[in-house]
Design a protein around this motif. Structure first.
Motif, mmCIF file in Angstrom:
data_model
loop_
_atom_site.group_PDB
_atom_site.id
_atom_site.type_symbol
_atom_site.label_atom_id
_atom_site.label_comp_id
_atom_site.label_asym_id
_atom_site.label_seq_id
_atom_site.Cartn_x
_atom_site.Cartn_y
_atom_site.Cartn_z
ATOM 1 N N LEU A 92 0.873 -1.267 0.099
ATOM 2 C CA LEU A 92 -0.001 -0.040 -0.034
ATOM 3 C C LEU A 92 0.936 1.297 0.151
ATOM 4 C CD1 LEU A 92 -2.815 1.437 0.366
ATOM 5 C CD2 LEU A 92 -2.475 1.116 2.875
ATOM 6 N N THR A 93 0.860 2.125 -1.009
ATOM 7 C CA THR A 93 1.608 3.074 -1.268
ATOM 8 C C THR A 93 0.639 4.601 -1.407
ATOM 9 O OG1 THR A 93 3.517 1.975 -2.247
ATOM 10 C CG2 THR A 93 3.292 4.441 -2.504
ATOM 11 N N LEU A 94 0.868 5.351 -0.408
ATOM 12 C CA LEU A 94 0.040 6.366 -0.433
ATOM 13 C C LEU A 94 0.913 7.961 -0.921
ATOM 14 C CD1 LEU A 94 -2.134 6.130 2.662
ATOM 15 C CD2 LEU A 94 -2.789 5.361 0.607
ATOM 16 N N GLN A 95 0.108 8.870 -1.206
ATOM 17 C CA GLN A 95 0.885 10.123 -1.565
ATOM 18 C C GLN A 95 0.501 11.173 -0.536
ATOM 19 O OE1 GLN A 95 -0.922 10.999 -5.383
ATOM 20 N NE2 GLN A 95 -1.723 12.829 -4.630
ATOM 21 N N LYS A 96 1.528 12.205 -0.368
ATOM 22 C CA LYS A 96 1.332 13.293 0.831
ATOM 23 C C LYS A 96 -0.048 13.902 0.593
ATOM 24 C CE LYS A 96 3.583 17.038 2.701
ATOM 25 N NZ LYS A 96 5.090 17.918 2.839
ATOM 26 N N GLU A 97 -0.316 14.642 -0.706
ATOM 27 C CA GLU A 97 -1.523 15.548 -0.671
ATOM 28 C C GLU A 97 -2.676 14.679 -1.109
ATOM 29 O OE1 GLU A 97 -1.263 18.457 0.146
ATOM 30 O OE2 GLU A 97 0.861 18.482 0.093
ATOM 31 N N MET A 98 -3.368 13.745 -0.009
ATOM 32 C CA MET A 98 -4.523 13.101 -0.169
ATOM 33 C C MET A 98 -5.403 13.103 1.327
ATOM 34 S SD MET A 98 -3.329 9.139 -0.666
ATOM 35 C CE MET A 98 -5.125 8.795 -1.237
ATOM 36 N N THR A 99 -6.437 12.491 1.158
ATOM 37 C CA THR A 99 -7.280 12.155 2.218
ATOM 38 C C THR A 99 -7.593 10.404 2.074
ATOM 39 O OG1 THR A 99 -8.289 14.072 2.633
ATOM 40 C CG2 THR A 99 -9.239 12.263 3.547
ATOM 41 N N PHE A 100 -7.193 9.879 3.002
ATOM 42 C CA PHE A 100 -7.513 8.394 2.833
ATOM 43 C C PHE A 100 -8.240 7.741 4.265
ATOM 44 C CE2 PHE A 100 -6.271 3.802 2.925
ATOM 45 C CZ PHE A 100 -6.582 3.401 1.461
ATOM 46 N N ARG A 101 -9.409 7.515 4.034
ATOM 47 C CA ARG A 101 -10.394 6.956 4.906
ATOM 48 C C ARG A 101 -10.643 5.290 4.539
ATOM 49 N NH1 ARG A 101 -12.578 12.606 4.755
ATOM 50 N NH2 ARG A 101 -13.775 11.947 3.410
ATOM 51 N N ALA A 102 -10.206 4.734 5.210
ATOM 52 C CA ALA A 102 -10.493 3.003 5.085
ATOM 53 C C ALA A 102 -10.120 2.192 6.318
ATOM 54 C CB ALA A 102 -9.670 2.484 3.999
ATOM 55 N N GLN A 103 -10.812 0.980 6.313
ATOM 56 C CA GLN A 103 -10.269 0.059 7.223
ATOM 57 C C GLN A 103 -9.641 -0.917 6.311
ATOM 58 O OE1 GLN A 103 -11.109 0.832 10.165
ATOM 59 N NE2 GLN A 103 -12.845 -0.192 11.008
ATOM 60 N N VAL A 104 -7.923 -0.660 6.762
ATOM 61 C CA VAL A 104 -7.124 -1.528 5.603
ATOM 62 C C VAL A 104 -6.761 -2.765 6.280
ATOM 63 C CG1 VAL A 104 -4.838 -1.520 4.484
ATOM 64 C CG2 VAL A 104 -6.174 0.707 5.161
ATOM 65 N N LEU A 105 -7.149 -3.835 5.489
ATOM 66 C CA LEU A 105 -7.041 -5.116 5.892
ATOM 67 C C LEU A 105 -5.829 -5.689 4.975
ATOM 68 C CD1 LEU A 105 -10.605 -6.660 5.731
ATOM 69 C CD2 LEU A 105 -9.372 -5.340 7.633
ATOM 70 N N MET A 106 -4.709 -5.756 5.484
ATOM 71 C CA MET A 106 -3.666 -6.171 4.975
ATOM 72 C C MET A 106 -3.467 -7.994 5.310
ATOM 73 S SD MET A 106 -1.994 -3.556 4.091
ATOM 74 C CE MET A 106 -0.257 -4.055 3.729
ATOM 75 N N MET A 107 -3.892 -8.684 4.234
ATOM 76 C CA MET A 107 -3.979 -10.279 4.271
ATOM 77 C C MET A 107 -3.402 -10.775 3.238
ATOM 78 S SD MET A 107 -8.169 -10.185 5.193
ATOM 79 C CE MET A 107 -8.301 -11.667 5.466
ATOM 80 N N GLY A 108 -3.171 -12.081 3.339
ATOM 81 C CA GLY A 108 -2.609 -13.096 2.524
ATOM 82 C C GLY A 108 -1.287 -13.529 2.909
ATOM 83 N N ASN A 109 -0.730 -14.248 2.026
ATOM 84 C CA ASN A 109 0.668 -14.697 2.571
ATOM 85 C C ASN A 109 1.902 -14.213 2.017
ATOM 86 O OD1 ASN A 109 0.258 -16.038 0.179
ATOM 87 N ND2 ASN A 109 0.182 -17.963 0.664
ATOM 88 N N GLN A 110 1.799 -12.922 1.277
ATOM 89 C CA GLN A 110 3.046 -12.442 0.812
ATOM 90 C C GLN A 110 3.419 -11.366 1.643
ATOM 91 O OE1 GLN A 110 0.803 -11.151 -3.042
ATOM 92 N NE2 GLN A 110 2.347 -9.414 -2.797
ATOM 93 N N ASN A 111 4.831 -11.021 1.789
ATOM 94 C CA ASN A 111 5.184 -9.900 2.355
ATOM 95 C C ASN A 111 4.849 -8.528 1.855
ATOM 96 O OD1 ASN A 111 6.651 -11.436 4.278
ATOM 97 N ND2 ASN A 111 8.419 -11.683 3.008
ATOM 98 N N ALA A 112 4.520 -7.661 2.623
ATOM 99 C CA ALA A 112 4.053 -6.381 2.183
ATOM 100 C C ALA A 112 4.718 -5.186 2.739
ATOM 101 C CB ALA A 112 2.599 -6.406 2.404
ATOM 102 N N THR A 113 4.365 -3.989 2.123
ATOM 103 C CA THR A 113 5.066 -2.605 2.708
ATOM 104 C C THR A 113 4.022 -1.732 2.663
ATOM 105 O OG1 THR A 113 7.297 -3.256 1.931
ATOM 106 C CG2 THR A 113 7.037 -0.835 2.497
ATOM 107 N N VAL A 114 4.134 -0.840 3.756
ATOM 108 C CA VAL A 114 3.106 0.279 3.619
ATOM 109 C C VAL A 114 4.177 1.405 3.504
ATOM 110 C CG1 VAL A 114 1.646 1.469 5.167
ATOM 111 C CG2 VAL A 114 1.427 -1.055 5.107
#
Length: 204
Positions: A92-114
């Protein structure tokens, strides 16, 4: 497959907003992004000051592999429907100038980066990664949106590994629970929290 958002604000389920190239024509896909697909919002997504909000459907959750926001104009807003699931299996990659409203479910069996890039997440971050990890690329900030829908700005670790990589965390709470193995690597991290509920797991 990579899905590119085009045409300004709109609903995730509207196929006219999904193109196969940046700034391309919409309606090229017969269905919205799937768990095998990446989604990209960029400088060609067409956001304007009056059309800049992306919503998810009330009738169905959404799942994707990677989500990337990069240089999308006019301070876009992502507003997930709180009654459905929003699942990210990869990065999950966001940008500085934004509004992000969510219930983020990081699931699965692969390594991930926020990667927040200075954006704040309005909602909770759930980590359910059997045999895999979620790692921070930079500081993470979550904030309270709505108690009724449990968008309280809380990090919830229920399965897998959470690596902070020494980055600062701002959140209303941190919770671990359940019987699944969890590991929280928080060395050299400063955490600003209002509450902590810690169950079984490994912490270092």
């Amino acid at each position: 497959t990579t899905y590119y958002w085009v045409g300004g604000g709109g609903d995730w389920g509207d196929l006219s907003h999904w193109a196969n190239t940046s700034g391309g024509l919409g309606s090229v896909y017969g269905y919205p992004p799937s768990p095998l697909d990446d989604v990209v919002f960029d400088q060609n997504s067409g956001f304007t000051t009056t059309s800049r909000t992306v919503t998810t459907p009330s009738y169905s959750g959404v799942t994707m592999r990677n989500m990337t926001w990069n240089n999308a104009p006019n301070n876009p807003i992502f507003d997930e429907n709180a009654m459905t699931d929003f699942v990210v299996l990869g990065n999950l990659t966001l940008q500085k100038e934004m509004t992000f409203r969510a219930q983020v479910l990081m699931m699965g069996n692969q390594n991930a980066t926020v990667t927040s890039n200075g954006a704040k997440i309005g909602g909770n971050l759930y980590i359910d990664k059997e045999g895999a990890s979620v790692s921070l690329a930079d500081s993470l900030a979550l904030y309270h949106v709505n108690v009724d829908n449990a968008r309280t700005g809380t990090i919830v670790l229920s399965n897998g590994t959470f690596n902070t990589n020494g980055h600062t965390i701002y959140a209303n709470g941190f919770v671990t629970y359940g019987v699944n193995p969890t590991t929280f690597n928080m060395a050299n991290t400063t955490m600003h929290l209002r509450s902590v509920l810690v169950g079984a797991g490994t912490y270092s």
